[in-house]
Scaffold this motif. Structure first.
Motif, PDB file in Angstrom:
ATOM      1  N   LEU A 180      32.876  35.562 -43.940  1.00 43.81           N
ATOM      2  CA  LEU A 180      33.416  35.082 -42.654  1.00 43.81           C
ATOM      3  C   LEU A 180      32.284  33.868 -42.083  1.00 43.81           C
ATOM      4  CD1 LEU A 180      34.471  37.993 -40.683  1.00 43.81           C
ATOM      5  CD2 LEU A 180      35.643  36.182 -41.097  1.00 43.81           C
ATOM      6  N   LYS A 181      30.929  34.212 -42.248  1.00 42.22           N
ATOM      7  CA  LYS A 181      29.697  33.119 -41.833  1.00 42.22           C
ATOM      8  C   LYS A 181      30.300  31.927 -42.642  1.00 42.22           C
ATOM      9  CE  LYS A 181      26.363  36.573 -40.880  1.00 42.22           C
ATOM     10  NZ  LYS A 181      25.029  37.250 -41.194  1.00 42.22           N
ATOM     11  N   ALA A 182      30.425  32.053 -44.013  1.00 41.76           N
ATOM     12  CA  ALA A 182      30.733  30.745 -44.644  1.00 41.76           C
ATOM     13  C   ALA A 182      31.891  30.056 -44.140  1.00 41.76           C
ATOM     14  CB  ALA A 182      30.988  31.236 -46.213  1.00 41.76           C
ATOM     15  N   CYS A 183      33.016  30.795 -43.920  1.00 42.90           N
ATOM     16  CA  CYS A 183      33.985  30.219 -43.273  1.00 42.90           C
ATOM     17  C   CYS A 183      33.827  29.372 -41.982  1.00 42.90           C
ATOM     18  CB  CYS A 183      35.202  31.100 -43.244  1.00 42.90           C
ATOM     19  SG  CYS A 183      36.129  31.677 -44.680  1.00 42.90           S
ATOM     20  N   VAL A 184      33.196  30.242 -41.086  1.00 42.68           N
ATOM     21  CA  VAL A 184      32.762  29.449 -39.761  1.00 42.68           C
ATOM     22  C   VAL A 184      31.702  28.125 -39.928  1.00 42.68           C
ATOM     23  CG1 VAL A 184      31.398  29.915 -37.699  1.00 42.68           C
ATOM     24  CG2 VAL A 184      32.991  31.520 -38.508  1.00 42.68           C
ATOM     25  N   ALA A 185      30.964  28.294 -40.878  1.00 44.53           N
ATOM     26  CA  ALA A 185      29.996  27.164 -41.118  1.00 44.53           C
ATOM     27  C   ALA A 185      30.847  25.873 -41.539  1.00 44.53           C
ATOM     28  CB  ALA A 185      28.990  27.413 -42.053  1.00 44.53           C
ATOM     29  N   GLU A 186      31.782  26.110 -42.554  1.00 43.93           N
ATOM     30  CA  GLU A 186      32.633  25.023 -43.156  1.00 43.93           C
ATOM     31  C   GLU A 186      33.504  24.540 -41.952  1.00 43.93           C
ATOM     32  OE1 GLU A 186      35.941  24.325 -46.673  1.00 43.93           O
ATOM     33  OE2 GLU A 186      34.729  26.142 -46.523  1.00 43.93           O
ATOM     34  N   ASN A 187      34.104  25.457 -41.267  1.00 38.10           N
ATOM     35  CA  ASN A 187      35.081  24.700 -39.988  1.00 38.10           C
ATOM     36  C   ASN A 187      34.126  24.039 -39.254  1.00 38.10           C
ATOM     37  OD1 ASN A 187      37.470  25.024 -38.635  1.00 38.10           O
ATOM     38  ND2 ASN A 187      36.344  26.122 -37.195  1.00 38.10           N
ATOM     39  N   LYS A 188      32.954  24.413 -38.912  1.00 35.20           N
ATOM     40  CA  LYS A 188      32.227  23.536 -38.040  1.00 35.20           C
ATOM     41  C   LYS A 188      31.775  22.240 -38.427  1.00 35.20           C
ATOM     42  CE  LYS A 188      27.785  23.927 -35.268  1.00 35.20           C
ATOM     43  NZ  LYS A 188      26.627  24.763 -35.083  1.00 35.20           N
ATOM     44  N   ALA A 189      31.750  22.312 -39.859  1.00 37.50           N
ATOM     45  CA  ALA A 189      31.219  21.046 -40.314  1.00 37.50           C
ATOM     46  C   ALA A 189      32.254  20.043 -40.329  1.00 37.50           C
ATOM     47  CB  ALA A 189      30.643  21.292 -42.001  1.00 37.50           C
ATOM     48  N   LEU A 190      33.685  20.482 -40.685  1.00 42.14           N
ATOM     49  CA  LEU A 190      34.672  19.694 -40.583  1.00 42.14           C
ATOM     50  C   LEU A 190      34.869  19.109 -39.158  1.00 42.14           C
ATOM     51  CD1 LEU A 190      36.987  21.861 -42.729  1.00 42.14           C
ATOM     52  CD2 LEU A 190      36.052  19.580 -43.337  1.00 42.14           C
ATOM     53  N   LYS A 191      34.643  20.118 -38.073  1.00 39.90           N
ATOM     54  CA  LYS A 191      34.929  19.717 -36.655  1.00 39.90           C
ATOM     55  C   LYS A 191      33.827  18.469 -36.267  1.00 39.90           C
ATOM     56  CE  LYS A 191      36.877  23.753 -34.588  1.00 39.90           C
ATOM     57  NZ  LYS A 191      36.738  24.803 -33.662  1.00 39.90           N
ATOM     58  N   GLU A 192      32.617  18.382 -37.171  1.00 41.87           N
ATOM     59  CA  GLU A 192      31.748  17.411 -36.686  1.00 41.87           C
ATOM     60  C   GLU A 192      31.835  16.046 -37.512  1.00 41.87           C
ATOM     61  OE1 GLU A 192      28.050  19.567 -37.270  1.00 41.87           O
ATOM     62  OE2 GLU A 192      28.079  20.539 -35.439  1.00 41.87           O
ATOM     63  N   GLY A 193      33.037  16.399 -38.208  1.00 46.44           N
ATOM     64  CA  GLY A 193      33.191  14.894 -39.157  1.00 46.44           C
ATOM     65  C   GLY A 193      32.400  15.186 -40.401  1.00 46.44           C
ATOM     66  N   GLN A 194      31.773  16.128 -40.714  1.00 47.43           N
ATOM     67  CA  GLN A 194      30.767  16.054 -41.836  1.00 47.43           C
ATOM     68  C   GLN A 194      31.896  16.524 -43.263  1.00 47.43           C
ATOM     69  OE1 GLN A 194      27.869  18.231 -41.019  1.00 47.43           O
ATOM     70  NE2 GLN A 194      27.018  16.939 -39.437  1.00 47.43           N
TER      71      GLN A 194
END
Length: 344
Positions: A180-194
């Motif tokens: 779950l933590k990995a998914c949240v981190a990936e989703n956050k990165a995508l939202k920040e345009g990275q």
């Protein structure tokens, strides 16, 4: 993955405060929370679990121990027995718990058991509870706390999360949380345009760490390692900070020693001939030199103090102040006349 079930081991009401109570029947147990099996292995596993804990098993009220609230004990399980096709417990009741039972204010028992997923067998006993809310009548099992929101319900959520994350059925809670933590981190990165970091052990994904080191997010492990080693060696942006700090401390020490010696000369606490000695003393032990100056008598008359320069002898005569200092330093009058008090 283990599961918790909240059950009642018998449909017989508790009369008074019996010393021995039935906890679970041997055989296949059915409840509204699920099904599992109880056998002699279950009994031995429960005894071993209690022995490993090294403390008595608690009997609480309405499963409060599981709810993270104040959970006073109604009694303590002192021993487990296997009798008459049932697992039984020898209980030492508290005065309050015994009174509730004698007054019939509580009438049912509800055990919390640990179930092994591989074979659906009960292998542990978490706690027992007094309750008045049985939901199922029957000899094999009665669910005694229908309003309880923990236990099996939480395990069902873990199962569903594991399935959504593409994990196997045997995934435990820790593995599910990491995914779950990995998914949240990936989703956050995508939202920040990275771009999400590649699943490569040679890449450091932690953005905060990389930024603190002056690197871009997703920097290679080798680059991060090199930066950390530089910091450990005291180098920042090509400058050896430790050496710079050492040099600065030496400069400050020299300045402080010069100032201390100058003040001592002006106060008449030392003679000009003692200047080099005094500076060496002030450098090696600033506090000691300061204490010396504070306690030392004035050895140079105010009329003869001439700043920080050495004073020449007045002809061939040695003044009283100079003789006093020489005497303190173990220097004879003959040595003074022979070598003089002037700098070369």
């Amino acid at each position: 993955m283990n599961e918790f079930f909240i059950l009642k081991g018998s449909n017989v009401e508790l009369e008074g405060a019996p010393e021995t109570i039935s906890v679970l029947p041997l055989g296949h147990v059915v409840s509204s929370k699920g099904e599992f099996d109880v056998d002699e292995e279950s009994y031995k596993a429960m005894k071993a679990q209690i022995a490993k804990r090294g403390v008595d098993l608690v009997v609480d009220y309405e499963h409060q121990t599981l709810k993270g609230v104040e959970a006073p004990a109604a009694g303590w399980v002192k021993e487990l027995k296997l009798e008459d096709g049932q697992i039984k417990a020898v209980v030492e009741w508290t005065p309050r718990g015994a009174q509730y039972l004698q007054n019939k204010e509580y009438r049912y028992l509800s055990p919390v058991v640990n179930v092994r997923k591989s074979d659906n067998k009960a292998t542990g006993l978490h706690s027992l509870a007094l309750t008045n809310t049985p939901a199922i009548e029957g000899m094999t099992a009665i669910v005694n706390s229908e309003t309880f929101e923990g236990g099996q319900n939480n395990m069902e959520i873990i199962k569903k999360l594991a399935e959504l994350l593409g994990l196997g059925e045997d995934a435990n809670e820790e593995q599910v949380m990491e995914a779950l933590k990995a998914c949240v981190a990936e989703n956050k990165a995508l939202k920040e345009g990275q771009q999400p970091p590649a699943a490569d052990e040679n890449v450091v994904a932690n953005k905060a760490v990389c930024e603190l080191l002056g690197l871009k997010a997703g920097a290679a492990t080798d680059d991060v390692t090199a930066k950390i080693m530089e910091l450990k060696g005291g180098t920042i942006d090509g400058v050896n900070v430790l050496e710079e700090l050492k040099a600065l401390k030496q400069q400050n020490a020299q300045r402080d020693a010069d100032e201390a010696v100058t003040l001592a000369l002006k106060a008449g606490k030392i003679t000009p001939a003692q200047k080099e000695w005094a500076k060496s003393y002030a450098l090696s032990d600033p506090k000691g030199f300061g204490s010396f100056v504070e306690k030392a008598p004035q050895v140079v008359p105010m009329s003869e103090i001439a700043g920080g320069d050495n004073l020449p002898l007045k002809g061939d005569q040695i003044d009283d102040a100079t003789m006093l200092v020489c005497k303190q330093l173990g220097i004879s009058a003959e040595d003074v006349k022979k070598y003089g008090m002037k700098e070369d």
